[in-house]
Scaffold this motif. Structure first.
Motif, PDB file in Angstrom:
ATOM      1  N   SER A 139     -10.280  -4.448  -3.273  1.00 36.00           N
ATOM      2  CA  SER A 139     -10.648  -3.151  -2.697  1.00 36.00           C
ATOM      3  C   SER A 139     -10.930  -2.126  -3.788  1.00 36.00           C
ATOM      4  CB  SER A 139      -9.530  -2.641  -1.779  1.00 36.00           C
ATOM      5  OG  SER A 139      -8.413  -2.184  -2.529  1.00 36.00           O
ATOM      6  N   LYS A 164       1.056   4.119  -3.062  1.00 35.99           N
ATOM      7  CA  LYS A 164       0.761   5.528  -2.802  1.00 35.99           C
ATOM      8  C   LYS A 164       1.953   6.413  -3.159  1.00 35.99           C
ATOM      9  CE  LYS A 164      -0.679   4.802   1.458  1.00 35.99           C
ATOM     10  NZ  LYS A 164      -1.203   5.105   2.823  1.00 35.99           N
ATOM     11  N   THR A 217      -1.030   9.379  -4.563  1.00 38.80           N
ATOM     12  CA  THR A 217      -2.404   9.405  -4.066  1.00 38.80           C
ATOM     13  C   THR A 217      -2.436   9.209  -2.558  1.00 38.80           C
ATOM     14  OG1 THR A 217      -2.592   7.037  -4.548  1.00 38.80           O
ATOM     15  CG2 THR A 217      -3.405   8.567  -6.224  1.00 38.80           C
ATOM     16  N   GLY A 218      -3.599   9.486  -1.965  1.00 42.66           N
ATOM     17  CA  GLY A 218      -3.719   9.403  -0.518  1.00 42.66           C
ATOM     18  C   GLY A 218      -4.162   8.060  -0.002  1.00 42.66           C
ATOM     19  N   SER A 219      -4.549   7.147  -0.884  1.00 41.76           N
ATOM     20  CA  SER A 219      -5.011   5.839  -0.426  1.00 41.76           C
ATOM     21  C   SER A 219      -4.579   4.770  -1.418  1.00 41.76           C
ATOM     22  CB  SER A 219      -6.541   5.805  -0.298  1.00 41.76           C
ATOM     23  OG  SER A 219      -7.167   5.836  -1.575  1.00 41.76           O
ATOM     24  N   SER A 220      -4.457   3.543  -0.906  1.00 42.49           N
ATOM     25  CA  SER A 220      -4.096   2.420  -1.760  1.00 42.49           C
ATOM     26  C   SER A 220      -5.169   2.179  -2.818  1.00 42.49           C
ATOM     27  CB  SER A 220      -3.914   1.158  -0.909  1.00 42.49           C
ATOM     28  OG  SER A 220      -3.734   0.006  -1.703  1.00 42.49           O
ATOM     29  N   GLN A 221      -6.411   2.307  -2.426  1.00 49.76           N
ATOM     30  CA  GLN A 221      -7.513   2.087  -3.373  1.00 49.76           C
ATOM     31  C   GLN A 221      -7.432   3.063  -4.540  1.00 49.76           C
ATOM     32  OE1 GLN A 221     -11.545   3.257  -2.210  1.00 49.76           O
ATOM     33  NE2 GLN A 221     -12.305   1.293  -2.992  1.00 49.76           N
ATOM     34  N   ALA A 222      -7.201   4.337  -4.235  1.00 49.43           N
ATOM     35  CA  ALA A 222      -7.093   5.342  -5.294  1.00 49.43           C
ATOM     36  C   ALA A 222      -5.906   5.060  -6.199  1.00 49.43           C
ATOM     37  CB  ALA A 222      -6.969   6.731  -4.676  1.00 49.43           C
ATOM     38  N   ALA A 274       0.833  -1.208   0.000  1.00 48.76           N
ATOM     39  CA  ALA A 274       0.000   0.000   0.000  1.00 48.76           C
ATOM     40  C   ALA A 274       0.868   1.258   0.000  1.00 48.76           C
ATOM     41  CB  ALA A 274      -0.935  -0.011   1.210  1.00 48.76           C
TER      42      ALA A 274
END
Length: 303
Positions: free
Chosen positions: A153, A103, A108-113, A99
């Protein structure tokens, strides 16, 4: 990391970092963990003069995903002391490291993004691991499971995730099966059916006859190696699982010794792991790796 810092990562620092992992300190024989490979065919007199279909590959239009991708030349490195234990890698730490690296790569601010910059909920995803040197030097299950969890995710269902590799017996030997990965199928170029004298080599019918790397080098005794090559002649075919079965490919290679080119990373895992008739490629290994990865099936799907 600024450009000056990136430029400072020279060959010496790379080898020092690799040695710290213990991989370069192991003997080559320990890294294979296999039977002695078959004797390689004779080297072409001048590999640079071989005629290939590289020009055709380069003439094909590229897409937004084409290698080298959205962040060419950028490396995200994460180090966590204690990730390796006596029982193997700590899965919780591995997941956090993945993660953090994603990032850092994307900003980005999140792993998902971060993951959603490369994949979408409707994508069919192939994962190319490397089980060849199991258990000494192979893609770890801890990292593979972290990648799968990250894909989920990002909205990818397990039914849209598959493993794509060369030899089925190597995947199964290293535990890449439905028992350990429920809901995820494995599509392999090369596998066997039956038992004993009735055992048959399968996989040729699963190759895409319209997608291939072509080179005018044919090994003199190829008839003795067809069981492992699937086909002879000047063409190395890509599997349908790659050309039409998936939309995106995620490459999870390993750092390992190779007697032909000293060390291999991401590209050999793709070039040799996703083509038939690749045995001959060891004799012009630098061109084989580079030019196969320039072919659209690999170039345009590996994100």
């Amino acid at each position: 990391m600024g450009q000056e810092q990136r430029d400072a990562v020279d060959r010496r620092s790379f080898l020092q970092g690799a040695a710290a992992t213990g991989l370069f300190l192991a003997a080559p024989s320990a890294l294979t963990a296999q039977d002695e490979p078959p004797k390689l065919p004779p080297v072409p007199e001048d590999p640079d003069t071989l005629v290939t279909n590289l020009a055709d590959s380069l003439s094909r239009p590229r897409c937004e995903w084409s290698m080298p991708g959205r962040y060419p030349g950028v490396v995200a490195e994460v180090t966590v002391p204690g990730v390796m234990t006596e029982k193997g890698a700590d899965e919780t730490i591995v997941s956090a490291m993945l993660a953090a690296s994603m990032k850092a790569l994307t900003g980005t601010g999140s792993s998902q993004a971060a993951w959603m910059q490369f994949v979408g909920p409707e994508d069919r995803i192939g994962i190319k691991i490397n089980p060849v040197g199991a258990p000494v030097s192979s893609t770890t299950h801890e990292l593979t499971r972290a990648v799968i969890a990250a894909l989920e995710s990002a909205g990818i269902s397990r039914q849209n995730i598959v493993f794509v590799d060369h030899y089925r017996h190597q995947l199964e030997k290293w535990g890449y099966d439905r028992e350990l990965y429920p809901g995820i199928e494995a599509h392999c170029l090369h596998y066997k059916t039956g038992e004993g004298d009735a055992k048959e080599t399968k996989g040729f019918d699963d190759l895409d006859q319209d997608a291939f790397f072509e080179c005018d080098y044919v090994i003199p005794d190829e008839q003795n190696h067809l069981d492992s090559m699937l086909n002879g002649g000047p063409r190395s075919y890509f599997p349908k699982a790659l050309t039409s079965g998936i939309d995106k490919l995620i490459n999870i290679p390993i750092l390992k010794h190779h007697r032909g080119c000293f060390t291999t990373l991401g590209l050999k895992n793709l070039a040799f792991g996703l083509t038939s008739n690749c045995f001959r490629g060891h004799q012009f290994v630098s061109r084989y790796i580079a030019e196969v990865c320039a072919c659209p099936p690999i170039r345009d799907k590996t994100v």
